[in-house]
Write a protein that holds these residues in place. Structure first.
Motif, PDB file in Angstrom:
ATOM      1  N   GLY A   4       0.812  -1.215   0.000  1.00 34.38           N
ATOM      2  CA  GLY A   4       0.000   0.000   0.000  1.00 34.38           C
ATOM      3  C   GLY A   4       0.839   1.257   0.000  1.00 34.38           C
ATOM      4  O   GLY A   4       0.541   2.223  -0.725  1.00 34.38           O
ATOM      5  N   THR A   5       1.892   1.268   0.787  1.00 36.48           N
ATOM      6  CA  THR A   5       2.795   2.428   0.824  1.00 36.48           C
ATOM      7  C   THR A   5       3.488   2.621  -0.515  1.00 36.48           C
ATOM      8  O   THR A   5       3.638   3.752  -0.995  1.00 36.48           O
ATOM      9  CB  THR A   5       3.837   2.260   1.938  1.00 36.48           C
ATOM     10  N   ALA A   6       3.913   1.517  -1.124  1.00 38.39           N
ATOM     11  CA  ALA A   6       4.588   1.601  -2.422  1.00 38.39           C
ATOM     12  C   ALA A   6       3.672   2.198  -3.484  1.00 38.39           C
ATOM     13  O   ALA A   6       4.075   3.089  -4.251  1.00 38.39           O
ATOM     14  CB  ALA A   6       5.068   0.215  -2.853  1.00 38.39           C
ATOM     15  N   VAL A   7       2.429   1.734  -3.529  1.00 39.37           N
ATOM     16  CA  VAL A   7       1.481   2.250  -4.517  1.00 39.37           C
ATOM     17  C   VAL A   7       1.160   3.714  -4.244  1.00 39.37           C
ATOM     18  O   VAL A   7       1.117   4.545  -5.167  1.00 39.37           O
ATOM     19  CB  VAL A   7       0.186   1.403  -4.507  1.00 39.37           C
ATOM     20  N   ALA A   8       0.956   4.052  -2.965  1.00 42.05           N
ATOM     21  CA  ALA A   8       0.640   5.440  -2.612  1.00 42.05           C
ATOM     22  C   ALA A   8       1.770   6.382  -3.001  1.00 42.05           C
ATOM     23  O   ALA A   8       1.525   7.467  -3.547  1.00 42.05           O
ATOM     24  CB  ALA A   8       0.349   5.540  -1.115  1.00 42.05           C
ATOM     25  N   CYS A   9       2.997   5.981  -2.738  1.00 48.00           N
ATOM     26  CA  CYS A   9       4.149   6.825  -3.093  1.00 48.00           C
ATOM     27  C   CYS A   9       4.264   6.983  -4.603  1.00 48.00           C
ATOM     28  O   CYS A   9       4.567   8.076  -5.106  1.00 48.00           O
ATOM     29  CB  CYS A   9       5.435   6.230  -2.524  1.00 48.00           C
ATOM     30  N   GLN A  10       4.019   5.895  -5.334  1.00 46.44           N
ATOM     31  CA  GLN A  10       4.106   5.959  -6.790  1.00 46.44           C
ATOM     32  C   GLN A  10       3.050   6.909  -7.354  1.00 46.44           C
ATOM     33  O   GLN A  10       3.334   7.714  -8.248  1.00 46.44           O
ATOM     34  CB  GLN A  10       3.932   4.565  -7.374  1.00 46.44           C
ATOM     35  N   LEU A  11       1.844   6.812  -6.840  1.00 47.90           N
ATOM     36  CA  LEU A  11       0.778   7.702  -7.305  1.00 47.90           C
ATOM     37  C   LEU A  11       1.074   9.155  -6.952  1.00 47.90           C
ATOM     38  O   LEU A  11       0.869  10.060  -7.774  1.00 47.90           O
ATOM     39  CB  LEU A  11      -0.557   7.271  -6.693  1.00 47.90           C
ATOM     40  N   LEU A  12       1.543   9.379  -5.737  1.00 46.43           N
ATOM     41  CA  LEU A  12       1.884  10.735  -5.312  1.00 46.43           C
ATOM     42  C   LEU A  12       2.960  11.337  -6.205  1.00 46.43           C
ATOM     43  O   LEU A  12       2.854  12.495  -6.646  1.00 46.43           O
ATOM     44  CB  LEU A  12       2.346  10.721  -3.858  1.00 46.43           C
ATOM     45  N   GLN A  13       3.982  10.567  -6.507  1.00 42.50           N
ATOM     46  CA  GLN A  13       5.065  11.066  -7.339  1.00 42.50           C
ATOM     47  C   GLN A  13       4.600  11.322  -8.765  1.00 42.50           C
ATOM     48  O   GLN A  13       5.058  12.262  -9.410  1.00 42.50           O
ATOM     49  CB  GLN A  13       6.234  10.076  -7.311  1.00 42.50           C
ATOM     50  N   SER A  14       3.689  10.492  -9.253  1.00 42.30           N
ATOM     51  CA  SER A  14       3.165  10.706 -10.608  1.00 42.30           C
ATOM     52  C   SER A  14       2.380  12.010 -10.697  1.00 42.30           C
ATOM     53  O   SER A  14       2.384  12.683 -11.733  1.00 42.30           O
ATOM     54  CB  SER A  14       2.255   9.532 -11.007  1.00 42.30           C
TER      55      SER A  14
END
Length: 392
Positions: A238-248
């Motif tokens: 969940g953290t990995a996906v959230a960080c990826q979305l935030l960075q995008s």
């Protein structure tokens, strides 16, 4: 045998073990520094950001980076791309940690943090493997890892791979602790190091995929809905996906989808996906041939790990590697170019664990085939004891 004598033998064994590990790493690292390069095209972005963090203006930071890059035949882009490219904009951890070393030693100081991260990460991996599988498998994988010129160059060069790999190791250590003693702060540590890893390089799907598959496949193997890997899988993935979305969203100037379609020579994401299997085969062939020519130690490590993943498919080490392998394949295919295992280095610990598992099982089978007493049990712990063995 007296207790004192047994302690002396153990200390002598430990000293010899760590001497061999350290000597093998130093041999490869010195060879790498002497005949290869520490500074890569990617390094210019991290060096420029470090100069920026040291209080220089963007123009001055670029000029300082150009002065160091030009003699090494590495071009430096203009300020907009140097500091505004969405692929490298989020990668602030290495430059931030490197600021004191670059201030003290100049641009060469950018190599200090990767070296420290490599030493710490490899040491933790060796300790983990030794506690889990014994001294012989730990020594074998340590030698294969330390004598791999590709791994040493990726990890100790002025790049982000070593920090990313270290954060994965720390997340796994916290996961073992959670399985042994499920306290909330272990989950906080897993989430925290995943965030740090995400802002080191965008490779957190590797650890996220590993933990997610450990959870899902554990449910399949155990034939029950509940799994001790559920919360580590949920938190890290969940953290990995959230960080990826935030960075995008925050850094939109780089599109992985556009990169994917460009590398496949297609004009739509659907067509790129259809072309992905062929591209993946080309990447694998190129990487294998490159390792056969230049780095047999790494190729042996990879083969041992894959063998362990297949042979011991019920074990959590195999699940972790399978998840990491899927995520690495995703990154590699969407990037579209062979990387000689570079994109897999953030998940190096999963490869090391599976390789050590194969070596441990082989040693046990050889012992049994030789007719020797095996009352002490196999070197590979039982599947049910896997978490506890890693947490000790």
């Amino acid at each position: 045998m007296s207790r004192l004598h047994a302690l002396w033998i153990r200390r002598r064994t430990d000293l010899l073990f760590w001497t061999v590990c350290a000597a093998s790493f130093l041999l490869t690292y010195i060879s790498y520094v002497k005949w290869f390069r520490l500074y890569y095209p990617d390094s210019r972005y991290y060096l420029a950001r470090t100069f920026l963090f040291l209080g220089n203006s963007p123009e001055a930071a670029r000029d300082l980076t150009l002065a160091y890059s030009a003699p090494r035949n590495i071009a430096v882009p203009d300020i907009d791309l140097l500091f505004g490219w969405g692929l490298v904009q989020p990668r602030v951890v290495l430059p931030a940690l490197s600021t004191p070393f670059v201030a003290w030693f100049g641009p060469e100081g950018l190599a200090v943090v990767p070296l420290i991260a490599t030493v710490v990460g490899v040491t933790l991996m060796i300790v983990m493997v030794r506690r889990r599988f014994g001294t012989l498998p730990a020594l074998t994988v340590a030698l294969l890892t330390n004598l791999s010129m590709f791994l040493v160059s990726f990890e100790t060069g002025m790049l982000t791979e070593s920090l990313s790999s270290l954060f994965t190791v720390l997340a796994l250590v916290a996961a073992w602790r959670w399985l042994r003693d499920p306290r909330p702060w272990h989950l906080v540590v897993m989430g925290g190091v995943t965030v740090l890893s995400a802002f080191t390089r965008q490779a957190t799907f590797i650890v996220g995929g590993a933990f997610l598959l450990a959870w899902l496949l554990d449910m399949v193997v155990q034939r029950r809905w509940r799994s001790r890997w559920m919360w580590p899988g949920v938190v890290v993935a969940g953290t990995a996906v959230a960080c990826q979305l935030l960075q995008s969203i925050v850094f939109p100037s780089f599109s992985q989808a556009d990169q994917f379609t460009t590398q496949t020579g297609t004009h739509s994401l659907g067509a790129a996906i259809l072309a992905a299997p062929g591209l993946l085969i080309q990447i694998i062939k190129a990487d294998v041939l490159s390792m056969m020519r230049n780095d047999r130690a790494l190729l042996v490590l990879i083969c041992l790990a894959i063998a362990g993943m297949i042979l011991f498919w019920r074990r959590v080490e195999a699940h972790l590697l399978f998840g990491a392998l899927l995520a690495t394949g995703l990154y590699n295919v969407t990037n579209g170019t062979p990387t000689a295992f570079r994109y897999a280095t953030p998940g190096l610990v999963f490869w090391v664990l599976c390789a050590a598992m194969t070596i441990a099982a082989t040693a046990t089978w050889i012992k049994r085939a030789g007719g020797r007493d095996s009352a002490e049990g196999p070197m590979v712990p039982a599947a049910g004891d896997a978490a506890e063995a890693g947490a000790r």
